[in-house]
Write a protein that holds these residues in place. Sequence first.
Motif, PDB file in Angstrom:
ATOM      1  N   GLY A  14       0.810  -1.216   0.000  1.00 19.33           N
ATOM      2  CA  GLY A  14       0.000   0.000   0.000  1.00 19.33           C
ATOM      3  C   GLY A  14       0.840   1.261   0.000  1.00 19.33           C
ATOM      4  N   THR A  15       0.171   2.393  -0.195  1.00 22.45           N
ATOM      5  CA  THR A  15       0.872   3.676  -0.237  1.00 22.45           C
ATOM      6  C   THR A  15       0.220   4.714   0.663  1.00 22.45           C
ATOM      7  OG1 THR A  15      -0.407   4.362  -2.191  1.00 22.45           O
ATOM      8  CG2 THR A  15       1.726   3.302  -2.591  1.00 22.45           C
ATOM      9  N   THR A  16      -0.580   4.276   1.643  1.00 25.84           N
ATOM     10  CA  THR A  16      -1.134   5.237   2.584  1.00 25.84           C
ATOM     11  C   THR A  16      -0.019   5.738   3.495  1.00 25.84           C
ATOM     12  OG1 THR A  16      -1.640   3.618   4.311  1.00 25.84           O
ATOM     13  CG2 THR A  16      -3.307   3.961   2.584  1.00 25.84           C
ATOM     14  N   GLN A  17      -0.265   6.833   4.176  1.00 31.17           N
ATOM     15  CA  GLN A  17       0.721   7.374   5.095  1.00 31.17           C
ATOM     16  C   GLN A  17       1.085   6.337   6.153  1.00 31.17           C
ATOM     17  OE1 GLN A  17       0.398  11.580   5.991  1.00 31.17           O
ATOM     18  NE2 GLN A  17       0.698  11.153   8.178  1.00 31.17           N
ATOM     19  N   GLU A  18       0.097   5.597   6.609  1.00 34.82           N
ATOM     20  CA  GLU A  18       0.344   4.549   7.607  1.00 34.82           C
ATOM     21  C   GLU A  18       1.232   3.438   7.033  1.00 34.82           C
ATOM     22  OE1 GLU A  18      -2.195   1.495  10.511  1.00 34.82           O
ATOM     23  OE2 GLU A  18      -3.216   2.732   9.024  1.00 34.82           O
ATOM     24  N   ASP A  19       0.975   3.052   5.783  1.00 33.69           N
ATOM     25  CA  ASP A  19       1.779   2.019   5.135  1.00 33.69           C
ATOM     26  C   ASP A  19       3.237   2.453   5.005  1.00 33.69           C
ATOM     27  OD1 ASP A  19      -0.424   0.326   4.705  1.00 33.69           O
ATOM     28  OD2 ASP A  19      -0.893   1.280   2.784  1.00 33.69           O
ATOM     29  N   LEU A  20       3.434   3.677   4.532  1.00 33.38           N
ATOM     30  CA  LEU A  20       4.785   4.178   4.308  1.00 33.38           C
ATOM     31  C   LEU A  20       5.535   4.354   5.622  1.00 33.38           C
ATOM     32  CD1 LEU A  20       3.989   6.843   1.552  1.00 33.38           C
ATOM     33  CD2 LEU A  20       4.841   4.517   1.231  1.00 33.38           C
ATOM     34  N   GLU A  21       4.844   4.849   6.634  1.00 36.52           N
ATOM     35  CA  GLU A  21       5.456   5.021   7.958  1.00 36.52           C
ATOM     36  C   GLU A  21       5.919   3.679   8.504  1.00 36.52           C
ATOM     37  OE1 GLU A  21       6.818   7.001  11.331  1.00 36.52           O
ATOM     38  OE2 GLU A  21       5.838   7.988   9.642  1.00 36.52           O
ATOM     39  N   GLY A  22       5.062   2.671   8.404  1.00 35.14           N
ATOM     40  CA  GLY A  22       5.424   1.353   8.907  1.00 35.14           C
ATOM     41  C   GLY A  22       6.615   0.771   8.182  1.00 35.14           C
ATOM     42  N   ALA A  23       6.681   0.956   6.863  1.00 36.54           N
ATOM     43  CA  ALA A  23       7.804   0.433   6.086  1.00 36.54           C
ATOM     44  C   ALA A  23       9.110   1.111   6.480  1.00 36.54           C
ATOM     45  CB  ALA A  23       7.536   0.635   4.593  1.00 36.54           C
ATOM     46  N   MET A  24       9.056   2.417   6.687  1.00 33.97           N
ATOM     47  CA  MET A  24      10.274   3.134   7.089  1.00 33.97           C
ATOM     48  C   MET A  24      10.729   2.717   8.483  1.00 33.97           C
ATOM     49  SD  MET A  24       9.738   7.006   5.556  1.00 33.97           S
ATOM     50  CE  MET A  24       8.041   7.213   6.138  1.00 33.97           C
ATOM     51  N   LYS A  25       9.802   2.606   9.396  1.00 35.75           N
ATOM     52  CA  LYS A  25      10.159   2.245  10.772  1.00 35.75           C
ATOM     53  C   LYS A  25      10.799   0.855  10.829  1.00 35.75           C
ATOM     54  CE  LYS A  25       8.398   2.003  15.500  1.00 35.75           C
ATOM     55  NZ  LYS A  25       9.200   0.799  15.820  1.00 35.75           N
ATOM     56  N   LYS A  26      10.205  -0.116  10.157  1.00 35.23           N
ATOM     57  CA  LYS A  26      10.753  -1.467  10.188  1.00 35.23           C
ATOM     58  C   LYS A  26      12.125  -1.526   9.528  1.00 35.23           C
ATOM     59  CE  LYS A  26       6.259  -3.809  10.332  1.00 35.23           C
ATOM     60  NZ  LYS A  26       5.277  -4.635   9.581  1.00 35.23           N
ATOM     61  N   SER A  27      12.298  -0.796   8.427  1.00 38.15           N
ATOM     62  CA  SER A  27      13.601  -0.759   7.759  1.00 38.15           C
ATOM     63  C   SER A  27      14.660  -0.186   8.684  1.00 38.15           C
ATOM     64  CB  SER A  27      13.516   0.077   6.475  1.00 38.15           C
ATOM     65  OG  SER A  27      12.557  -0.448   5.584  1.00 38.15           O
TER      66      SER A  27
END
Length: 294
Positions: A14-27
């Motif tokens: 996904g590309t929602t703000q929540e999706d992007l935030e989660g991807a950055m945090k886990k990375s």
Amino acid sequence: MKKLGIHSFVWTGGTTQEDLEGAMKKSHDLGYGLIEFPRLDPKKFDVNWLAKRLQDYGLRVVVTMGLPLDCDVSSEDPAVVKRGEALLAEAISITRDLGGSKLGGIIFSAHTKYQSMPTQKGWDNSVAALARAADIGKAAGVSMNLEVVNRFESNLLNTTAQGLAFIEQSGSDNIFLHLDTFHMNIEEADPVQALRTAGKKLGYFHIGESNRGFLGSGVINFSAIFDALLEIDYQDWITFESFSTEVVDKDLSITCAIWRNTWTDNVEVARLAKAYIEARMGESARKAITARTV
């Protein structure tokens, strides 16, 4: 050389703000220094917000994309090529605004299984379009990186040699190769020799297993791959890419034929990938030192 990145599709489709935030945090939490995002539609997310959050997490960013059929710069239709160039220009701007310096992926043709042979006119149109896009990219501080992919995802560039011929014809000093072990394993006669041939024209590198899953669970000789990267003195980003039906982006999943779960725990696959890459890199470095020891 420990510039390790991860593709966002390991985390989310996904590309929602929540999706992007989660991807950055886990990375960030796993110690990756870069995250790769597919082309993001600026109408669907806040570019300034994402740029700020990338800085907050201390993450570098690479943007990759595959052109749609109606924007295929390898088309013989001038209107289609023009739309493709406009899309590339937009992607360059987004990459710049996010703080990135590389645009990669299948930016030289549509990302699809073609039903026809490539043509010389289509090749020439693509070369000319990328040369113009590279000029725009250079002014923006963004390099163009051609992802050489397998025959089922493009009919234009399937080998390193083809990619180098494309770059030479373009005459541009801002176009590089984006190589990927998954695709090289299918198309190259010898992936190690292909890396040697790429040399300084290698601008970005994907690590992916032959089955798209856990590194070390397939048939790719990663020890030889890392030996070759050391040999050509590749100092740029290495990004882990893996796909599973556990995390689905519909368009990419269909195009890349992701039909089954290669993993169910994305944190585990990402954690083990980083450890695997670092271990193979360390082995290659130790071998090189031993070989030079009198």
